[in-house]
Scaffold this active site. Structure first.
Site, PDB file in Angstrom:
ATOM      1  N   GLU A  95      -5.976  36.695  -6.900  1.00 50.10           N
ATOM      2  CA  GLU A  95      -6.991  36.897  -5.845  1.00 50.10           C
ATOM      3  C   GLU A  95      -6.335  37.212  -4.507  1.00 50.10           C
ATOM      4  O   GLU A  95      -6.766  36.738  -3.449  1.00 50.10           O
ATOM      5  CB  GLU A  95      -7.899  35.660  -5.711  1.00 50.10           C
ATOM      6  N   CYS A 189     -19.006  53.165 -13.189  1.00 48.41           N
ATOM      7  CA  CYS A 189     -18.087  54.270 -12.911  1.00 48.41           C
ATOM      8  C   CYS A 189     -18.456  54.837 -11.534  1.00 48.41           C
ATOM      9  O   CYS A 189     -19.481  54.460 -10.952  1.00 48.41           O
ATOM     10  CB  CYS A 189     -18.198  55.351 -13.991  1.00 48.41           C
ATOM     11  N   HIS A 192     -22.016  56.256 -11.357  1.00 48.06           N
ATOM     12  CA  HIS A 192     -23.160  55.333 -11.394  1.00 48.06           C
ATOM     13  C   HIS A 192     -23.083  54.220 -10.341  1.00 48.06           C
ATOM     14  O   HIS A 192     -23.976  53.377 -10.279  1.00 48.06           O
ATOM     15  CB  HIS A 192     -23.298  54.720 -12.801  1.00 48.06           C
TER      16      HIS A 192
HETATM   17 ZN   LIG Z   1     -21.195  55.373 -15.594  1.00 50.78          ZN
END
Ligand SMILES: [Zn+2]
Length: 214
Positions: A95, A189, A192
């Protein structure tokens, strides 16, 4: 005399493991540490205190876990190492995007002193903007492993962390910490990944509007 080195006698380098959420970054970090343990290499695992999800436990999503030393000030890592009589050859930090920026200097100094540094962290925030610490480390590192998850919409490599607030894609301007809203994260992705209210320059807006995609 220097200890036997399982890394072909090379000393001191930086290795970054980065990617979006759900890509297996902690799991990859733990895998590397486990591998070292079999070879009897002393390794210390750290994480910044700000991430309170599992307290000091680093937990990968497949259920593996390991105890990490938490720090507020990255210079505390020097104190831990100075007190450790085993002179650990490897320092792992999970992190890392949430650490104080002084971590950059600490990582550089550790590598110069012959320590192998594994750092894992998110490359970008939910707006798909780089976390400055991760991008600096990407420039400094000798080795980078960029992991991806799977886009929940189309199955393509998911490289963007998608934030959902009250069932809707988060606004670019939504605060990092929310109180009273139901929020969740998933992976998409680039195609999207949805972020509302993101401002582009007029020239980019015009190009986005007019350019015909194939
Ligand atoms: Zn996608």
């Amino acid at each position: 005399m220097a200890k036997f080195n399982v890394f072909n006698r090379e000393y001191g380098w930086i290795e970054l493991i980065c990617g979006p959420m759900f890509a297996g970054k902690s799991e990859e970090l733990l895998r590397k540490i486990k591998r070292l343990e079999y070879a009897d290499v002393d390794c210390l695992l750290f994480k910044p205190k700000i991430d309170t999800r599992n307290k000091s436990l680093i937990k990968s999503r497949n259920g593996k876990k390991m105890l990490a030393i938490e720090f507020d000030d990255p210079f505390e890592i020097y104190d831990v190492l100075s007190k450790n009589v085993n002179h650990p050859q490897v320092v792992a930090i999970d992190e890392i995007q949430f650490a104080d920026p002084k971590i950059i200097e600490v990582v550089e100094v550790l590598a110069k002193k012959g320590i192998i540094v594994y750092a894992a962290g998110l490359d970008n925030d939910f707006r798909n903007n780089p976390f400055p610490i991760t991008s600096s480390l990407a420039s400094m590192a000798e080795h980078i492993t960029k992991l991806s998850a799977i886009c929940t919409e189309c199955g393509a490599p998911g490289t963007c962390t998608q934030r959902i607030i009250d069932g809707e894609p988060a606004s670019f301007n939504s605060p990092i910490f929310l109180i009273g809203n139901i929020e969740s994260y998933t992976v998409r992705c680039r195609n999207h990944h949805e972020i509302t209210d993101k401002k582009f320059s007029k020239k980019s807006d015009k190009f986005i509007k007019n350019y015909k995609e194939i």
